[in-house]
Design an enzyme around this catalytic site. Structure first.
Site, PDB file in Angstrom:
ATOM      1  N   GLY A  12       0.312  -0.768  -0.097  1.00 11.69           N
ATOM      2  CA  GLY A  12       0.011  -0.255  -0.244  1.00 11.69           C
ATOM      3  C   GLY A  12       0.722   1.083  -0.097  1.00 11.69           C
ATOM      4  N   ARG A  73       0.647  -4.977  -5.656  1.00  9.63           N
ATOM      5  CA  ARG A  73       1.366  -6.753  -4.860  1.00  9.63           C
ATOM      6  C   ARG A  73       1.252  -6.868  -6.150  1.00  9.63           C
ATOM      7  NH1 ARG A  73      -2.977  -3.746  -1.647  1.00  9.63           N
ATOM      8  NH2 ARG A  73      -1.505  -3.305   0.748  1.00  9.63           N
ATOM      9  N   ASP A 104       5.195  -5.175   6.419  1.00 11.00           N
ATOM     10  CA  ASP A 104       5.914  -6.626   6.886  1.00 11.00           C
ATOM     11  C   ASP A 104       5.620  -7.365   5.845  1.00 11.00           C
ATOM     12  OD1 ASP A 104       6.663  -5.740   9.038  1.00 11.00           O
ATOM     13  OD2 ASP A 104       4.080  -6.434   9.451  1.00 11.00           O
ATOM     14  N   THR A 126       3.897   2.637   5.702  1.00 11.02           N
ATOM     15  CA  THR A 126       2.764   2.296   5.494  1.00 11.02           C
ATOM     16  C   THR A 126       2.208   3.620   7.107  1.00 11.02           C
ATOM     17  OG1 THR A 126       0.986   0.330   5.917  1.00 11.02           O
ATOM     18  CG2 THR A 126       3.371   0.489   8.049  1.00 11.02           C
ATOM     19  N   ASP A 128      -0.081   2.586   8.629  1.00 11.97           N
ATOM     20  CA  ASP A 128      -0.489   1.832   9.723  1.00 11.97           C
ATOM     21  C   ASP A 128       0.036   1.978  11.003  1.00 11.97           C
ATOM     22  OD1 ASP A 128      -2.493   1.316   7.899  1.00 11.97           O
ATOM     23  OD2 ASP A 128      -2.113  -0.680   7.669  1.00 11.97           O
ATOM     24  N   ASP A 130       2.413   0.128  11.939  1.00 11.95           N
ATOM     25  CA  ASP A 130       2.074  -1.618  12.285  1.00 11.95           C
ATOM     26  C   ASP A 130       3.403  -2.255  12.462  1.00 11.95           C
ATOM     27  OD1 ASP A 130       2.122  -1.869   9.464  1.00 11.95           O
ATOM     28  OD2 ASP A 130       0.076  -2.892   9.376  1.00 11.95           O
ATOM     29  N   ARG A 172      -5.967  -1.505   9.155  1.00  6.70           N
ATOM     30  CA  ARG A 172      -5.241  -3.151   8.509  1.00  6.70           C
ATOM     31  C   ARG A 172      -6.345  -3.701  10.273  1.00  6.70           C
ATOM     32  NH1 ARG A 172      -1.911  -5.914   4.967  1.00  6.70           N
ATOM     33  NH2 ARG A 172      -2.747  -4.134   3.400  1.00  6.70           N
TER      34      ARG A 172
HETATM   35  P1  ADP Z   1       3.120  -4.935   2.595  1.00  3.65           P
HETATM   36  O1  ADP Z   1       3.943  -4.873   2.134  1.00  3.65           O
HETATM   37  O2  ADP Z   1       1.845  -2.998   2.586  1.00  3.65           O
HETATM   38  O3  ADP Z   1       2.637  -5.382   4.092  1.00  3.65           O
HETATM   39  P2  ADP Z   1       1.729  -7.032   1.126  1.00  3.65           P
HETATM   40  O4  ADP Z   1       1.441  -7.588   2.426  1.00  3.65           O
HETATM   41  O5  ADP Z   1       0.772  -6.574   0.398  1.00  3.65           O
HETATM   42  O6  ADP Z   1       2.145  -5.395   1.559  1.00  3.65           O
HETATM   43  O7  ADP Z   1       2.847  -7.090  -0.007  1.00  3.65           O
HETATM   44  C1  ADP Z   1       3.582  -6.279  -0.656  1.00  3.65           C
HETATM   45  C2  ADP Z   1       4.416  -7.384  -1.994  1.00  3.65           C
HETATM   46  O8  ADP Z   1       5.386  -8.112  -1.093  1.00  3.65           O
HETATM   47  C3  ADP Z   1       3.529  -8.753  -2.373  1.00  3.65           C
HETATM   48  O9  ADP Z   1       2.771  -8.289  -3.453  1.00  3.65           O
HETATM   49  C4  ADP Z   1       4.858  -9.419  -2.785  1.00  3.65           C
HETATM   50  O10 ADP Z   1       4.688  -9.429  -4.103  1.00  3.65           O
HETATM   51  C5  ADP Z   1       5.715  -9.661  -1.339  1.00  3.65           C
HETATM   52  N1  ADP Z   1       5.301 -10.009  -0.553  1.00  3.65           N
HETATM   53  C6  ADP Z   1       4.763 -10.185   0.623  1.00  3.65           C
HETATM   54  N2  ADP Z   1       5.037 -11.570   1.446  1.00  3.65           N
HETATM   55  C7  ADP Z   1       5.822 -11.966   1.293  1.00  3.65           C
HETATM   56  C8  ADP Z   1       6.555 -13.331   1.164  1.00  3.65           C
HETATM   57  N3  ADP Z   1       6.112 -14.130   2.787  1.00  3.65           N
HETATM   58  N4  ADP Z   1       7.095 -13.481   0.791  1.00  3.65           N
HETATM   59  C9  ADP Z   1       7.899 -13.270  -0.435  1.00  3.65           C
HETATM   60  N5  ADP Z   1       7.034 -11.986  -1.050  1.00  3.65           N
HETATM   61  C10 ADP Z   1       6.219 -11.340  -0.255  1.00  3.65           C
HETATM   62  O1  F6P Z   2      -2.007  -1.104   5.028  1.00  2.00           O
HETATM   63  C1  F6P Z   2      -2.090   0.149   4.597  1.00  2.00           C
HETATM   64  C2  F6P Z   2      -3.927   0.080   4.611  1.00  2.00           C
HETATM   65  O2  F6P Z   2      -3.970   1.081   3.940  1.00  2.00           O
HETATM   66  C3  F6P Z   2      -5.398  -0.872   5.336  1.00  2.00           C
HETATM   67  O3  F6P Z   2      -5.490   0.231   6.259  1.00  2.00           O
HETATM   68  C4  F6P Z   2      -5.864  -0.929   4.647  1.00  2.00           C
HETATM   69  O4  F6P Z   2      -6.289  -1.556   4.983  1.00  2.00           O
HETATM   70  C5  F6P Z   2      -5.401  -1.448   3.277  1.00  2.00           C
HETATM   71  O5  F6P Z   2      -4.348  -0.526   3.630  1.00  2.00           O
HETATM   72  C6  F6P Z   2      -6.008  -1.146   1.912  1.00  2.00           C
HETATM   73  O6  F6P Z   2      -5.602  -1.503   1.057  1.00  2.00           O
HETATM   74  P1  F6P Z   2      -6.003  -1.629  -0.565  1.00  2.00           P
HETATM   75  O7  F6P Z   2      -5.100  -0.426  -0.944  1.00  2.00           O
HETATM   76  O8  F6P Z   2      -5.596  -2.816  -1.420  1.00  2.00           O
HETATM   77  O9  F6P Z   2      -7.521  -1.125  -0.455  1.00  2.00           O
END
Ligand code: ADP
Ligand code: F6P
Length: 320
Positions: A12, A73, A104, A126, A128, A130, A172
């Site tokens: 995000g 993503r 994360d 982010t 959040d 978090d 989230r």
């Molecule tokens: P954020 O980084 O905000 O937590 P996501 O959880 O959507 O957002 O993760 C972003 C991208 O990081 C994912 O689309 C994927 O490409 C990569 N990613 C997430 N989790 C994993 C994982 N367990 N192993 C490898 N790549 C990951």
């Molecule tokens: O992690 C940031 C965040 O804005 C959260 O607060 C929310 O739950 C999520 O992303 C929304 O994700 P998307 O933009 O994929 O709807």
């Protein structure tokens, strides 16, 4: 000495990501490195949507929300094949290190790529807040200020109509935005996943407050709880105070970053490149007691972030 690095934003978006990209690019250039922008996070790393950046590539972005590198993503990056493609692309272009600005999930990907020999350094971006290893994530301050401004507007109309306004804020699964926004906008109640709540008690509290002359009410609900509509309906049924729910949604992710977000993003971007310069990877940058520090990615991912219960109780004590 590391000579060529890349930078990407993933997951995000968050206000301040541009300031971090700017700091990465300018720091790298001032250290004599070549720096490449990777578009749409890990998608661009796999497909090769990568371009060389210079000092002017990041002109006029420090004050802009969103991310000039776009974000995405990328499910493919979670697979062995995806990771191999990304590693091959780094080798083809001679990228020795990557700065990953995200949450994360993005750091998990960065750890996997680090294990394949590409030095990765994560920067927490982010709204959040978090991410456990850091007291602060880029975008948090801007998002909370946006939520507060919108809550103020809702309060105006709630006051005119003697209503209860139930406001759902993002986060989230974390209530950090909710508790701070709730305090800042004078909520009578803040509902988050981290703390127990009881709508009967909230309704009773509203009726008690009505007796003291209070005629309008703000309740802030964290996204993880959801059901803002249902909460408003239930409170209306129990108190006969007309109630409305508003889900603030993605407006909280946009807008010009606050001073705090710009400064922290600049510091973290600068620090991340200093790590790469020394050949250090598999790290996440964080803030502890207002100082920029770094952690091993796996250790950072294993940490748990506490919820500020003291702040929550304080809000309850003054919200009446
Ligand atoms: P954020 O980084 O905000 O937590 P996501 O959880 O959507 O957002 O993760 C972003 C991208 O990081 C994912 O689309 C994927 O490409 C990569 N990613 C997430 N989790 C994993 C994982 N367990 N192993 C490898 N790549 C990951
Ligand atoms: O992690 C940031 C965040 O804005 C959260 O607060 C929310 O739950 C999520 O992303 C929304 O994700 P998307 O933009 O994929 O709807």
């Amino acid at each position: 000495m590391i000579k060529k690095i890349g930078v990407l934003t993933s997951g995000g978006d968050a206000p301040g990501m541009n300031a971090a990209v700017r700091a990465v690019v300018r720091t790298a250039i001032s250290k004599g490195m070549e720096v490449y922008g990777i578009r749409r996070g890990y998608v661009g790393l796999i497909t090769g949507d990568i371009f060389q950046m210079d000092a002017r590539s990041v002109s006029d972005i420090i004050h802009r929300g969103g991310t000039m590198l776009y974000t995405a993503r990328c499910p493919e990056f979670r697979t062995e094949e995806g990771l191999d493609k990304a590693k091959a692309k780094c080798e083809e272009l001679g990228l020795e290190g990557i700065v990953v600005i995200g949450g994360d999930g993005s750091f998990r990907g960065a750890a996997d790529l680090s294990a394949r020999g590409i030095l990765c350094v994560g920067i927490p971006g982010t709204i959040d807040n978090d991410i456990a290893c850091t007291e602060y994530t880029i975008g948090y301050d801007t998002a909370m200020n946006t939520a507060m401004e919108l809550a103020d507007k809702l309060r105006d109309t709630s006051q005119s109509h003697d209503r209860c306004t139930v406001i759902e804020v993002m986060g989230r699964n974390a209530g950090h935005i909710a508790v701070n926004t709730g305090i800042a906008c004078g909520a009578i109640e803040i509902i988050t996943k981290e703390m127990p709540y009881d709508l009967d008690n909230i309704a009773k509290k509203m009726l008690e407050m009505k007796k003291t002359g209070k005629q309008n009410f703000v309740v802030v609900v964290a996204e993880g709880i959801g059901h803002a509509e249902e909460i408003a309906r239930t409170l209306q049924e129990k108190t006969h105070v007309e109630s409305r729910a508003t889900v603030l949604g993605h407006v909280q992710r946009g807008g010009s970053p606050t001073l705090r977000d710009r400064v922290v993003a600049s510091e973290m971007g600068h620090y991340a490149v200093e790590l790469l310069e020394q050949g250090i990877g598999n790290r996440v940058v964080g803030m502890q007691q207002n100082k920029i520090v770094d952690f091993d990615i796996q250790e950072a991912l294993a940490m748990k972030k506490p919820y500020d219960e003291r702040l929550h109780h304080m809000a309850e004590e003054i919200g009446f």
